[in-house]
Design a protein around this motif. Structure first.
Motif, short mmCIF file in Angstrom:
data_model
loop_
_atom_site.label_atom_id
_atom_site.label_comp_id
_atom_site.label_asym_id
_atom_site.label_seq_id
_atom_site.Cartn_x
_atom_site.Cartn_y
_atom_site.Cartn_z
N GLN A 1 0.82 -1.21 0.00
CA GLN A 1 0.00 0.00 0.00
C GLN A 1 0.85 1.26 0.00
O GLN A 1 0.38 2.34 -0.33
CB GLN A 1 -0.90 0.00 1.22
N ALA A 2 2.12 1.13 0.41
CA ALA A 2 3.00 2.29 0.44
C ALA A 2 3.52 2.66 -0.93
O ALA A 2 4.04 3.76 -1.14
CB ALA A 2 4.19 2.02 1.37
N LEU A 3 3.38 1.74 -1.89
CA LEU A 3 3.86 2.01 -3.23
C LEU A 3 2.98 3.04 -3.92
O LEU A 3 1.77 3.08 -3.69
CB LEU A 3 3.88 0.73 -4.06
N PRO A 4 3.57 3.89 -4.78
CA PRO A 4 2.74 4.85 -5.51
C PRO A 4 1.84 4.14 -6.51
O PRO A 4 2.18 3.06 -7.00
CB PRO A 4 3.77 5.72 -6.24
N ALA A 5 0.69 4.73 -6.79
CA ALA A 5 -0.20 4.15 -7.80
C ALA A 5 0.49 4.19 -9.15
O ALA A 5 1.10 5.20 -9.51
CB ALA A 5 -1.50 4.94 -7.85
N PRO A 6 0.43 3.09 -9.92
CA PRO A 6 1.10 3.08 -11.23
C PRO A 6 0.47 4.11 -12.16
O PRO A 6 -0.75 4.24 -12.21
CB PRO A 6 0.88 1.65 -11.74
N ASP A 7 1.32 4.84 -12.86
CA ASP A 7 0.77 5.80 -13.81
C ASP A 7 0.50 5.11 -15.15
O ASP A 7 0.74 3.92 -15.31
CB ASP A 7 1.71 7.00 -14.00
N ASP A 8 0.02 5.88 -16.08
CA ASP A 8 -0.43 5.30 -17.35
C ASP A 8 0.70 4.61 -18.11
O ASP A 8 0.48 3.68 -18.87
CB ASP A 8 -1.02 6.42 -18.22
N ASP A 9 1.94 5.05 -17.88
CA ASP A 9 3.07 4.48 -18.62
C ASP A 9 3.53 3.14 -18.05
O ASP A 9 4.40 2.48 -18.62
CB ASP A 9 4.27 5.46 -18.60
N ALA A 10 2.97 2.77 -16.90
CA ALA A 10 3.46 1.56 -16.23
C ALA A 10 2.92 0.28 -16.87
O ALA A 10 3.42 -0.81 -16.59
CB ALA A 10 3.06 1.60 -14.76
N TYR A 11 1.89 0.40 -17.70
CA TYR A 11 1.26 -0.79 -18.26
C TYR A 11 1.90 -1.17 -19.59
O TYR A 11 2.39 -0.32 -20.34
CB TYR A 11 -0.24 -0.55 -18.44
N ALA A 12 1.87 -2.49 -19.84
CA ALA A 12 2.43 -2.99 -21.10
C ALA A 12 1.46 -2.68 -22.23
O ALA A 12 0.43 -3.36 -22.38
CB ALA A 12 2.67 -4.50 -21.00
N ARG A 13 1.75 -1.64 -23.00
CA ARG A 13 0.83 -1.19 -24.04
C ARG A 13 1.47 -1.27 -25.41
O ARG A 13 2.67 -1.16 -25.56
CB ARG A 13 0.40 0.25 -23.80
N THR A 14 0.61 -1.44 -26.36
CA THR A 14 1.05 -1.33 -27.75
C THR A 14 0.78 0.12 -28.20
O THR A 14 0.17 0.89 -27.46
CB THR A 14 0.26 -2.29 -28.65
N ALA A 15 1.25 0.47 -29.37
CA ALA A 15 0.94 1.81 -29.90
C ALA A 15 -0.58 1.95 -29.98
O ALA A 15 -1.27 1.06 -30.48
CB ALA A 15 1.58 1.97 -31.27
N TYR A 16 -1.08 3.07 -29.45
CA TYR A 16 -2.53 3.23 -29.37
C TYR A 16 -3.17 3.35 -30.75
O TYR A 16 -2.73 4.11 -31.60
CB TYR A 16 -2.88 4.46 -28.54
N GLU A 17 -4.22 2.54 -30.92
CA GLU A 17 -5.07 2.68 -32.11
C GLU A 17 -6.50 2.61 -31.63
O GLU A 17 -6.88 1.68 -30.90
CB GLU A 17 -4.79 1.56 -33.11
N ALA A 18 -7.30 3.58 -31.98
CA ALA A 18 -8.67 3.67 -31.48
C ALA A 18 -9.50 2.45 -31.87
O ALA A 18 -9.30 1.88 -32.95
CB ALA A 18 -9.33 4.93 -32.02
#
Length: 384
Positions: A1-18
């Protein structure tokens, strides 16, 4: 619980395509809500975004509400959004046969039980186990595969019960305790599974029987301890390693209460059998009890009949194909295969020791790679 909340860059993402089209857009919106993300692209992977098996079940339910039926195994096989979207709607929901037993039924016949095959003498044997007879029987159906396994282990244990869940609470005074018990009874009255008993003796296959009325069984005991260890004494007296409950009496939940020596508090110990619930069940029960106590019972959603799940499990799969698969896999095994010599373990389990070891990094990586290759969790791989 002491860890910071992961930001959007923390997730394994591919290049965004709508997302493209109505189905992909709806699916992306559900993923974003379940995973707590701002946006989801059509090439994103559900599990790499933080999805897990419990969220997968919630996802299936949300899709079902939109009439986009899909089997959970399809999600594991096609976890990328655009691939899963192409599969939606391809799964035909099992048609759940109607319950033909009504409050006015004076007899129950084999033709009235579409979810279990029983001869008339077997049905009569079941009716004889229920207080109030036919008038107190709401439904009779078979067990789900998971329940089959739990019942097997219950019968295998000669002392105690490996599937009895224990929880404890304390109340400032008796009036609060009585209000709580009244609320629990209202929750039991709401849910079929909480009014279910199990019968197997003299039957060709085990049956679960939903009672219309199942009063909560409350036992009051006196405690000996005067040193403030009353809760520990209660747990010791009703330790599942020695204590069993009668599975033929609904609800499969027993409550033990006791006045704490030397104080005005009341202690409560609750035993819930895993045949009718798990940790998630307890969380839902406690949330509903709280709603009743806060006079918000009218806000609770209509409960789902457990028979729907049984129908999915019993009618949705090919049991014969499953049997043939395991017969082929296990054809050359002709003796019990309990792991680690467990058939030789005796006593109450108090002599069992636990050891914790860190896996070497290379082995850890290989196990996780194998789990990903098979499309299952690491826990499932280790269990199997």
């Amino acid at each position: 619980q002491a860890l910071p909340a992961p930001d959007d860059d923390a997730y394994a993402r591919t290049a965004y395509e709508a997302p493209q089209g109505a189905v992909e857009t709806a699916l992306a919106q559900i993923w974003a809500e379940l995973l707590g993300l701002e946006r989801v692209g059509r090439h994103d992977n559900f599990f790499e975004l933080g999805g897990h098996s419990l969220l997968a079940v919630q996802l299936m339910e949300r899709l079902r509400r939109l009439s986009l039926g899909v089997e959970v195994r399809t999600l594991f096989a096609r976890p990328v959004l655009c691939d899963l979207a192409a599969s939606l709607g391809s799964h035909d929901e099992v048609a759940v046969p109607a319950n033909l037993i009504t409050e006015h039924s004076t007899a129950i016949t084999p033709q009235m039980l579409p979810l279990i095959e029983l001869a008339q003498p077997e049905i009569d044997r079941i009716v004889a186990t229920v207080p109030g007879g036919v008038g107190n029987i709401q439904d009779i159906y078979g067990l789900s595969p998971l329940q089959d396994g739990i019942l097997f282990h219950h019968l295998l244990a000669t002392k105690g019960d490996p599937y009895l869940l224990v929880s404890q609470m304390a109340f400032a005074e008796r009036g609060l305790l009585e209000r709580y018990l009244g609320a629990v009874q209202q929750v039991v009255d709401r849910h079929d599974i909480l009014r279910t008993a199990f019968v197997w003796e003299g039957l060709s296959s085990p049956a679960q029987v939903v009672w219309r009325r199942a009063p909560l069984e409350v036992t009051e005991v006196e405690l000996d301890a005067c040193d403030g260890s009353g809760a520990e004494e209660l747990r010791r007296r009703f330790d599942p390693r020695q204590y069993r409950i009668d599975l033929g009496r609904a609800p499969l939940m027993r409550v033990v209460i006791a006045r704490e020596p030397g104080s005005g508090r009341w202690l409560l110990l609750e035993l819930l059998h895993h045949l009718i619930g798990d940790h998630t069940t307890l969380e839902i029960m406690h949330a509903e009890v709280r709603a009743v106590l806060e006079r918000r019972a009218h806000e609770l959603a209509a409960p789902q009949p457990f028979r729907n799940l049984v129908a999915q499990a019993r009618l949705g799969g090919d049991a014969k194909a499953h049997e043939e698969f395991f017969q082929e896999q296990l054809a050359d095994i002709d003796e019990p295969t309990l792991p680690f010599g467990l058939s030789q373990v005796h006593g109450d389990g108090s002599g069992v020791g636990e050891a914790h070891r860190m896996l070497p990094q290379a082995l850890n990586d290989r196990l996780r790679a194998q789990a990903r290759r098979l499309g299952v969790s690491l826990a499932s791989l280790c269990h199997l």
